[in-house]
Design a protein around this motif. Sequence first.
Motif, PDB file in Angstrom:
ATOM      1  N   ASP A 157       9.683  39.890  54.871  1.00 22.57           N
ATOM      2  CA  ASP A 157      10.611  40.321  53.826  1.00 22.57           C
ATOM      3  C   ASP A 157       9.892  41.335  52.945  1.00 22.57           C
ATOM      4  O   ASP A 157       8.929  40.992  52.253  1.00 22.57           O
ATOM      5  N   ARG A 158      10.341  42.587  52.969  1.00 16.76           N
ATOM      6  CA  ARG A 158       9.616  43.645  52.250  1.00 16.76           C
ATOM      7  C   ARG A 158       9.675  43.508  50.737  1.00 16.76           C
ATOM      8  O   ARG A 158       8.942  44.214  50.023  1.00 16.76           O
ATOM      9  N   ARG A 159      10.489  42.628  50.225  1.00 15.46           N
ATOM     10  CA  ARG A 159      10.483  42.372  48.782  1.00 15.46           C
ATOM     11  C   ARG A 159       9.255  41.581  48.361  1.00 15.46           C
ATOM     12  O   ARG A 159       8.843  41.632  47.193  1.00 15.46           O
ATOM     13  N   TYR A 160       8.684  40.845  49.283  1.00 15.50           N
ATOM     14  CA  TYR A 160       7.619  39.896  48.947  1.00 15.50           C
ATOM     15  C   TYR A 160       6.404  40.157  49.829  1.00 15.50           C
ATOM     16  O   TYR A 160       6.389  39.825  51.016  1.00 15.50           O
ATOM     17  N   ASN A 175       0.427  45.627  53.187  1.00 18.86           N
ATOM     18  CA  ASN A 175       0.954  44.738  54.228  1.00 18.86           C
ATOM     19  C   ASN A 175       1.995  45.457  55.091  1.00 18.86           C
ATOM     20  O   ASN A 175       2.828  46.209  54.589  1.00 18.86           O
ATOM     21  N   ILE A 176       1.939  45.196  56.379  1.00 21.64           N
ATOM     22  CA  ILE A 176       2.978  45.641  57.308  1.00 21.64           C
ATOM     23  C   ILE A 176       4.156  44.686  57.198  1.00 21.64           C
ATOM     24  O   ILE A 176       3.974  43.491  56.986  1.00 21.64           O
ATOM     25  N   VAL A 177       5.374  45.208  57.342  1.00 25.34           N
ATOM     26  CA  VAL A 177       6.595  44.399  57.277  1.00 25.34           C
ATOM     27  C   VAL A 177       7.396  44.613  58.551  1.00 25.34           C
ATOM     28  O   VAL A 177       7.502  45.741  59.048  1.00 25.34           O
ATOM     29  N   LEU A 178       7.963  43.531  59.088  1.00 22.68           N
ATOM     30  CA  LEU A 178       8.853  43.620  60.249  1.00 22.68           C
ATOM     31  C   LEU A 178      10.204  43.042  59.861  1.00 22.68           C
ATOM     32  O   LEU A 178      10.374  41.832  59.734  1.00 22.68           O
ATOM     33  N   ASP A 179      11.162  43.955  59.646  1.00 19.63           N
ATOM     34  CA  ASP A 179      12.506  43.538  59.277  1.00 19.63           C
ATOM     35  C   ASP A 179      13.500  44.609  59.718  1.00 19.63           C
ATOM     36  O   ASP A 179      13.160  45.499  60.526  1.00 19.63           O
ATOM     37  N   ASP A 180      14.713  44.576  59.223  1.00 17.81           N
ATOM     38  CA  ASP A 180      15.762  45.499  59.664  1.00 17.81           C
ATOM     39  C   ASP A 180      15.462  46.957  59.336  1.00 17.81           C
ATOM     40  O   ASP A 180      16.056  47.856  59.940  1.00 17.81           O
ATOM     41  N   LYS A 181      14.572  47.203  58.378  1.00 14.26           N
ATOM     42  CA  LYS A 181      14.258  48.579  57.996  1.00 14.26           C
ATOM     43  C   LYS A 181      13.001  49.110  58.695  1.00 14.26           C
ATOM     44  O   LYS A 181      12.596  50.252  58.452  1.00 14.26           O
ATOM     45  N   SER A 182      12.396  48.312  59.534  1.00  6.12           N
ATOM     46  CA  SER A 182      11.143  48.710  60.174  1.00  6.12           C
ATOM     47  C   SER A 182      11.372  49.753  61.264  1.00  6.12           C
ATOM     48  O   SER A 182      12.439  49.815  61.886  1.00  6.12           O
ATOM     49  N   ASP A 183      10.353  50.566  61.503  1.00  8.88           N
ATOM     50  CA  ASP A 183      10.356  51.554  62.576  1.00  8.88           C
ATOM     51  C   ASP A 183       9.924  50.859  63.865  1.00  8.88           C
ATOM     52  O   ASP A 183       8.733  50.613  64.086  1.00  8.88           O
ATOM     53  N   MET A 184      10.883  50.533  64.717  1.00  6.04           N
ATOM     54  CA  MET A 184      10.564  49.765  65.925  1.00  6.04           C
ATOM     55  C   MET A 184       9.689  50.551  66.889  1.00  6.04           C
ATOM     56  O   MET A 184       8.909  49.968  67.648  1.00  6.04           O
ATOM     57  N   ASN A 239      -4.012  44.682  79.097  1.00  4.66           N
ATOM     58  CA  ASN A 239      -3.899  43.266  79.451  1.00  4.66           C
ATOM     59  C   ASN A 239      -4.532  42.356  78.407  1.00  4.66           C
ATOM     60  O   ASN A 239      -5.085  41.299  78.721  1.00  4.66           O
ATOM     61  N   THR A 240      -4.448  42.785  77.150  1.00 15.18           N
ATOM     62  CA  THR A 240      -4.944  41.972  76.041  1.00 15.18           C
ATOM     63  C   THR A 240      -3.767  41.658  75.125  1.00 15.18           C
ATOM     64  O   THR A 240      -3.274  42.548  74.430  1.00 15.18           O
ATOM     65  N   PRO A 241      -3.280  40.412  75.128  1.00 13.26           N
ATOM     66  CA  PRO A 241      -2.104  40.098  74.318  1.00 13.26           C
ATOM     67  C   PRO A 241      -2.376  40.231  72.823  1.00 13.26           C
ATOM     68  O   PRO A 241      -3.438  39.853  72.335  1.00 13.26           O
ATOM     69  N   ILE A 242      -1.402  40.811  72.114  1.00 13.83           N
ATOM     70  CA  ILE A 242      -1.418  40.860  70.658  1.00 13.83           C
ATOM     71  C   ILE A 242      -0.244  40.016  70.173  1.00 13.83           C
ATOM     72  O   ILE A 242       0.895  40.225  70.593  1.00 13.83           O
ATOM     73  N   TRP A 243      -0.539  39.042  69.332  1.00 13.77           N
ATOM     74  CA  TRP A 243       0.514  38.227  68.721  1.00 13.77           C
ATOM     75  C   TRP A 243       0.600  38.590  67.245  1.00 13.77           C
ATOM     76  O   TRP A 243      -0.415  38.632  66.542  1.00 13.77           O
ATOM     77  N   LEU A 244       1.802  38.846  66.772  1.00 11.01           N
ATOM     78  CA  LEU A 244       1.983  39.160  65.363  1.00 11.01           C
ATOM     79  C   LEU A 244       1.986  37.894  64.531  1.00 11.01           C
ATOM     80  O   LEU A 244       2.724  36.954  64.827  1.00 11.01           O
ATOM     81  N   GLN A 245       1.186  37.877  63.481  1.00 11.80           N
ATOM     82  CA  GLN A 245       1.197  36.740  62.555  1.00 11.80           C
ATOM     83  C   GLN A 245       2.297  36.973  61.526  1.00 11.80           C
ATOM     84  O   GLN A 245       2.226  37.901  60.724  1.00 11.80           O
ATOM     85  N   LEU A 246       3.330  36.138  61.555  1.00 15.24           N
ATOM     86  CA  LEU A 246       4.474  36.279  60.662  1.00 15.24           C
ATOM     87  C   LEU A 246       4.252  35.455  59.405  1.00 15.24           C
ATOM     88  O   LEU A 246       3.895  34.276  59.473  1.00 15.24           O
ATOM     89  N   ASN A 247       4.521  36.080  58.245  1.00 17.81           N
ATOM     90  CA  ASN A 247       4.154  35.421  56.992  1.00 17.81           C
ATOM     91  C   ASN A 247       5.086  35.818  55.861  1.00 17.81           C
ATOM     92  O   ASN A 247       5.742  36.857  55.896  1.00 17.81           O
ATOM     93  N   PHE A 299      12.167  34.904  59.089  1.00 17.44           N
ATOM     94  CA  PHE A 299      11.099  34.586  60.043  1.00 17.44           C
ATOM     95  C   PHE A 299      11.627  34.717  61.472  1.00 17.44           C
ATOM     96  O   PHE A 299      10.972  35.298  62.354  1.00 17.44           O
ATOM     97  N   VAL A 300      12.810  34.163  61.709  1.00 19.50           N
ATOM     98  CA  VAL A 300      13.398  34.192  63.051  1.00 19.50           C
ATOM     99  C   VAL A 300      13.673  35.626  63.484  1.00 19.50           C
ATOM    100  O   VAL A 300      13.330  36.035  64.607  1.00 19.50           O
ATOM    101  N   ALA A 301      14.275  36.401  62.589  1.00 19.83           N
ATOM    102  CA  ALA A 301      14.593  37.791  62.922  1.00 19.83           C
ATOM    103  C   ALA A 301      13.331  38.589  63.238  1.00 19.83           C
ATOM    104  O   ALA A 301      13.309  39.410  64.167  1.00 19.83           O
ATOM    105  N   ALA A 302      12.249  38.358  62.484  1.00 20.01           N
ATOM    106  CA  ALA A 302      10.989  39.055  62.743  1.00 20.01           C
ATOM    107  C   ALA A 302      10.426  38.666  64.106  1.00 20.01           C
ATOM    108  O   ALA A 302       9.908  39.522  64.843  1.00 20.01           O
ATOM    109  N   GLY A 303      10.529  37.378  64.463  1.00 12.51           N
ATOM    110  CA  GLY A 303      10.057  36.943  65.765  1.00 12.51           C
ATOM    111  C   GLY A 303      10.828  37.583  66.899  1.00 12.51           C
ATOM    112  O   GLY A 303      10.256  37.999  67.922  1.00 12.51           O
TER     113      GLY A 303
END
Length: 403
Positions: free
Chosen positions: A64-67, A73-82, A96-104, A152-156
């Motif tokens: 949530d880019r408000r918080y 901090n990087i933000v992943l939401d509806d306004k993000s550049d996919m 072949n190296t997995p990157i997992w995003l830590q959602l917070n 959180f769900v939408a970011a995932g």
Amino acid sequence: MNNILFKPLKLNSGVELRNRFFKSAMSETLADKNMNPGYEIHNLYSQWSCEKIGVLISGNVMVDRRYLGEPGNIVLDDKSDMNAFRKWAEVGNGKNTPIWLQLNHPGKQMYKTIKAQPVAPSAIPIQGGNAKAFKVPRAMTKYEVEDAINKFVAAGVKAKEAGFTGVQLHAAHGYLINQFLSPADNHRKDEFGGSLENRMRFLVEIYKRLRNKVGSNFTIALKLNALDFKEGGFTFEECKEVVKTMSELGIDLIEISGGNYEAPVFGGEYENGASFASYATILTELTDTPIVSTGGFRSRNEMEKVLSSGVSMIGLARPFVLYKDLVRRFENNDNFIIRTPRLSTKISKLDKLFGPIIGVSYYEAQMKRLANNKLPKPSTNAWPYLAGTLKAHGLSALKPRRN
């Protein structure tokens, strides 16, 4: 020679990790002006992706880019550049190296320099000497709780769409999910407060809804405090119950850490080896879900001993900043010892008060160097890094903690 460090690990999601090295999250604070991942973050992870690390966990990606937890901090939401996120995912997928995003979500752990008023399960301010660096939070309404779950769900879902192979839900270090879990921070009277089952509901709902959206072949990991190290906070007995519940629900992997801004054990250096290994080892007896022990490892012998006791992966963060080729170093030299600098102001009282802040500032600066194709800069001089914190957060960020 014991080769357990280099054995693959297969997760319930079907993902096979090449070895037991787990690059744990560090907040890189390298977002561009629109809170998207840009050249620097792509380049930083490109360098790590070449080094045969089992999995790379990003630093805080806010839902949530408000918080924000801190500026940058990087933000992943509806306004993000996919497209920017797709480029980041491809950095790992191409090697072949997995990157997992830590959602917070920071909850009340938002510096005053972030202009919005923080929200939290309850209107309980941060305590201790750092309190003046943070605003008093407002208790979340029922609607806001539901909205945070859905973010959180939408970011995932967006992480999967971008090509990442997994996410990690950050339920440790005093951030929002941890605040819901902690009886010291959560005084709610509705179904999200009171009993541990209720305090766990925020996390459980995020996981269930996200799993329903992304399916079983997408990794959902969890970062969880063994305990909060503060009076009345989340306990190890409660941690055990959360581990059992989340394992039964199908979580793919659980990383164990501890502390928060009021008791920031995660921000300092460790004197006596692995810091949470004993807790992690106990948890392996309760579940078949892979457990990661993070923090304090300095030798191959320490790591192999913990893996032999049932822990599945070894979490390392700062060492990968100083030694991006750490996996190869351990592979080629059984006796290699990780050395990390002990920064000092040369004033013992200041070192004691500001140690964690100095450390975080130093490693953020070194990640920025790596991101710009420079080698890390060894240093024991704390003053430039304290100055960086002052510039970002003002004098209030340097308030001393209570003993």
